[in-house]
Design a protein around this motif. Structure first.
Motif, PDB file in Angstrom:
ATOM      1  N   PRO A 100     105.042  30.163  55.002  1.00 30.28           N
ATOM      2  CA  PRO A 100     104.774  30.020  53.574  1.00 30.28           C
ATOM      3  C   PRO A 100     103.591  29.097  53.313  1.00 30.28           C
ATOM      4  N   THR A 101     102.697  29.540  52.437  1.00 33.22           N
ATOM      5  CA  THR A 101     101.433  28.851  52.206  1.00 33.22           C
ATOM      6  C   THR A 101     101.302  28.474  50.740  1.00 33.22           C
ATOM      7  N   THR A 102     100.859  27.251  50.497  1.00 32.94           N
ATOM      8  CA  THR A 102     100.681  26.749  49.137  1.00 32.94           C
ATOM      9  C   THR A 102      99.245  26.973  48.671  1.00 32.94           C
ATOM     10  N   LEU A 103      98.989  26.651  47.422  1.00 32.22           N
ATOM     11  CA  LEU A 103      97.653  26.594  46.852  1.00 32.22           C
ATOM     12  C   LEU A 103      97.383  25.173  46.372  1.00 32.22           C
ATOM     13  N   ALA A 104      96.120  24.856  46.118  1.00 30.88           N
ATOM     14  CA  ALA A 104      95.805  23.570  45.512  1.00 30.88           C
ATOM     15  C   ALA A 104      96.558  23.453  44.190  1.00 30.88           C
ATOM     16  N   SER A 105      97.223  22.334  44.003  1.00 30.10           N
ATOM     17  CA  SER A 105      98.066  22.162  42.822  1.00 30.10           C
ATOM     18  C   SER A 105      98.197  20.676  42.527  1.00 30.10           C
ATOM     19  N   ASP A 106      98.933  20.363  41.468  1.00 35.06           N
ATOM     20  CA  ASP A 106      99.289  18.951  41.271  1.00 35.06           C
ATOM     21  C   ASP A 106     100.484  18.637  42.160  1.00 35.06           C
ATOM     22  N   GLU A 135      97.569  24.739  51.960  1.00 34.11           N
ATOM     23  CA  GLU A 135      96.172  25.123  51.790  1.00 34.11           C
ATOM     24  C   GLU A 135      95.611  24.335  50.608  1.00 34.11           C
ATOM     25  N   GLY A 136      94.891  23.267  50.912  1.00 29.57           N
ATOM     26  CA  GLY A 136      94.359  22.409  49.863  1.00 29.57           C
ATOM     27  C   GLY A 136      95.224  21.189  49.663  1.00 29.57           C
ATOM     28  N   PRO A 137      94.826  20.327  48.731  1.00 28.54           N
ATOM     29  CA  PRO A 137      93.766  20.482  47.733  1.00 28.54           C
ATOM     30  C   PRO A 137      92.406  19.912  48.161  1.00 28.54           C
ATOM     31  N   TYR A 138      92.252  19.572  49.438  1.00 26.08           N
ATOM     32  CA  TYR A 138      91.049  18.873  49.893  1.00 26.08           C
ATOM     33  C   TYR A 138      89.990  19.876  50.333  1.00 26.08           C
ATOM     34  N   PHE A 139      89.283  20.436  49.314  1.00 26.40           N
ATOM     35  CA  PHE A 139      88.318  21.502  49.553  1.00 26.40           C
ATOM     36  C   PHE A 139      86.961  21.174  48.927  1.00 26.40           C
ATOM     37  N   ASP A 148      92.064  26.765  42.164  1.00 29.16           N
ATOM     38  CA  ASP A 148      91.852  26.186  40.833  1.00 29.16           C
ATOM     39  C   ASP A 148      91.048  24.889  40.954  1.00 29.16           C
ATOM     40  N   PRO A 149      89.849  24.830  40.363  1.00 30.89           N
ATOM     41  CA  PRO A 149      89.011  23.629  40.517  1.00 30.89           C
ATOM     42  C   PRO A 149      89.614  22.368  39.923  1.00 30.89           C
ATOM     43  N   ARG A 150      90.591  22.513  39.034  1.00 26.94           N
ATOM     44  CA  ARG A 150      91.217  21.329  38.431  1.00 26.94           C
ATOM     45  C   ARG A 150      91.916  20.454  39.457  1.00 26.94           C
ATOM     46  N   TYR A 151      92.306  21.071  40.581  1.00 31.14           N
ATOM     47  CA  TYR A 151      93.137  20.342  41.527  1.00 31.14           C
ATOM     48  C   TYR A 151      92.396  19.926  42.801  1.00 31.14           C
ATOM     49  N   GLY A 298      98.972  32.221  42.170  1.00 32.94           N
ATOM     50  CA  GLY A 298      99.666  30.951  42.040  1.00 32.94           C
ATOM     51  C   GLY A 298     100.949  31.129  41.265  1.00 32.94           C
ATOM     52  N   SER A 299     101.449  30.043  40.723  1.00 33.75           N
ATOM     53  CA  SER A 299     102.743  30.074  40.042  1.00 33.75           C
ATOM     54  C   SER A 299     102.638  30.769  38.688  1.00 33.75           C
TER      55      SER A 299
END
Length: 398
Positions: A100-106, A135-139, A148-151, A298-299
């Motif tokens: 399972p893989t995440t995305l950049a998020s809060d 995966e992220g958020p350090y990109f 999402d650039p916000r994160y 994403g969610s």
């Protein structure tokens, strides 16, 4: 028939992909969830439970190192049912183990998912879970892709140590190694047995050479969200793509949906790296297994609207991809046909090579004595007919 290992199950009347070679027509013997033997021909065992492969192929279960979702569910939805939906959908396409893989998020959303995963990680209703890939958020902002650039942000020890302390299930973390503090973060991950992976990066060759010294030995979705040959102050530099080809220590992953990675690039990658250094990954979002049309990356609560068409997810302006809707069977089929590789090589890149990258090749990724009985049966068109996990049938084509 029973032995000291218990009831014997046999899978027969199919060509066995080991996957180093095509064994030919044979029989796989299973007891207590393990492979206990491989015999040529249709080997009879009195009293055993038999499963006829009907002349198809018998191969190791597919291992997907990188997936965000499927079946209109995303892991970032952060519910147990969504996690199970994804596992069941990927199982139908031959995946027996996924990460399972995440995305950049809060962090609030991330922590919620870590808690959910802890509750469902031992589920047995679909493809098994092998551990978490963050995966992220350090990109790098310039190579953010659909993240999402916000994160996006740079590594902060205070932040990432809190995340690491919240979960013992993280096995891989994808980051851009050229960011301030990223190499020190790589050292920490490496010491903890977590794979640091290069992703969404503006790194050039020299940056990657240095990153390898800090444990970065894998590149996430090769070709996507990274530079190739580039110019800086008029001088030409080799990029991350060239580093992936030149550095033998590095393994890569390819989204062989035919869109993210078209046929010529599949062929180029295999010619340069070989099947033993390439893992096929779906990198699928919730649209995998769903009809074309609008979807969400994403969610449901905080994701971004995307459009599924032409076998891929796109941003609404159609100017860039927003994610894959591939499944493992499609990846193998494309590498076999479009990439023009032998079937055993295509299967290796979806089985043994991923297992080697994640350090589990002593029990996963092969049809061999002593290995877990995670097995798929498919026809010459790579259509999945049956899926076994630990010797138990979890999916059978009606």
């Amino acid at each position: 028939m029973e032995t000291e290992k218990g009831q014997i199950t046999r899978i027969y009347n199919g060509e066995i992909i080991t996957p180093e070679r095509n064994f030919g027509v044979g029989t796989v013997l299973i007891a207590e969830g393990k492979i206990i033997g491989i015999e040529p021909g249709n080997y009879e065992v009195p009293g055993s439970i038999g499963h006829d492969a009907h002349g198809g192929y018998i191969a190791p279960g597919f291992i997907d190192l990188h997936t965000h979702g499927a079946g209109d569910s995303d892991f970032m939805d952060c519910t147990e049912e969504d996690c199970l939906t994804i596992a069941r959908e990927h199982l139908r396409h031959g995946t027996t183990l996924l990460y399972p893989t995440t995305l950049a998020s809060d962090n609030q959303e991330l922590f919620r998912f870590l808690d959910i995963y802890d509750r469902v990680k031992d589920q047995r209703s679909g493809a098994a879970f092998g551990g978490l890939h963050l995966e992220g958020p350090y990109f790098a902002y310039a190579f953010r892709g659909a993240q999402d650039p916000r994160y996006l942000r740079t590594p902060s020890p205070e932040e990432y140590m809190e995340i690491l302390d919240r979960s013992q299930d993280i096995v891989r973390w994808s980051i851009a190694p050229e960011l301030p503090g990223a190499l020190e973060f790589g050292d920490i991950l490496h010491r903890r047995g977590i794979l640091p992976s290069i992703a969404h990066t503006d790194a050039i060759y020299e940056d990657v050479v240095e990153a390898v010294k800090h444990g970065f030995t894998h590149i996430t979705h090769f070709y996507s969200c990274m530079n190739g040959v580039t110019r800086r102050n008029a001088f030409r530099y080799a990029g991350c793509v060239e580093a992936g080809y030149l550095l033998d220590e590095i393994t890569i992953e390819l989204i062989t949906d035919g869109v993210h990675v078209p046929a010529p690039l599949m062929k180029l990658a295999v010619k340069n790296k070989g099947a033993e250094k390439i893992a096929l990954v779906t990198d699928s979002m919730r649209g995998a297994g769903m009809p074309e049309g609008k979807s969400i990356l994403g969610s449901r609560a905080k994701g971004r609207e995307v459009l599924i068409e032409d076998g891929v997810a796109k941003m609404p302006d159609r100017q860039s991809f927003a994610g894959s809707v591939a499944t493992a069977d499609r990846l193998v089929r494309n590498m076999y046909r479009m990439g023009e590789r032998p079937l055993e090589e295509a299967v290796r890149m979806m089985t043994l090579t991923p297992a080697e990258i994640m350090g589990i090749a002593d029990r996963k990724g092969k049809i061999a004595k002593g290995y877990d009985a995670d097995i798929v049966i498919f026809d010459p068109d790579i259509r999945i007919n049956r899926v076994f996990i630990n010797g138990e049938t979890l999916f059978e084509q009606p």
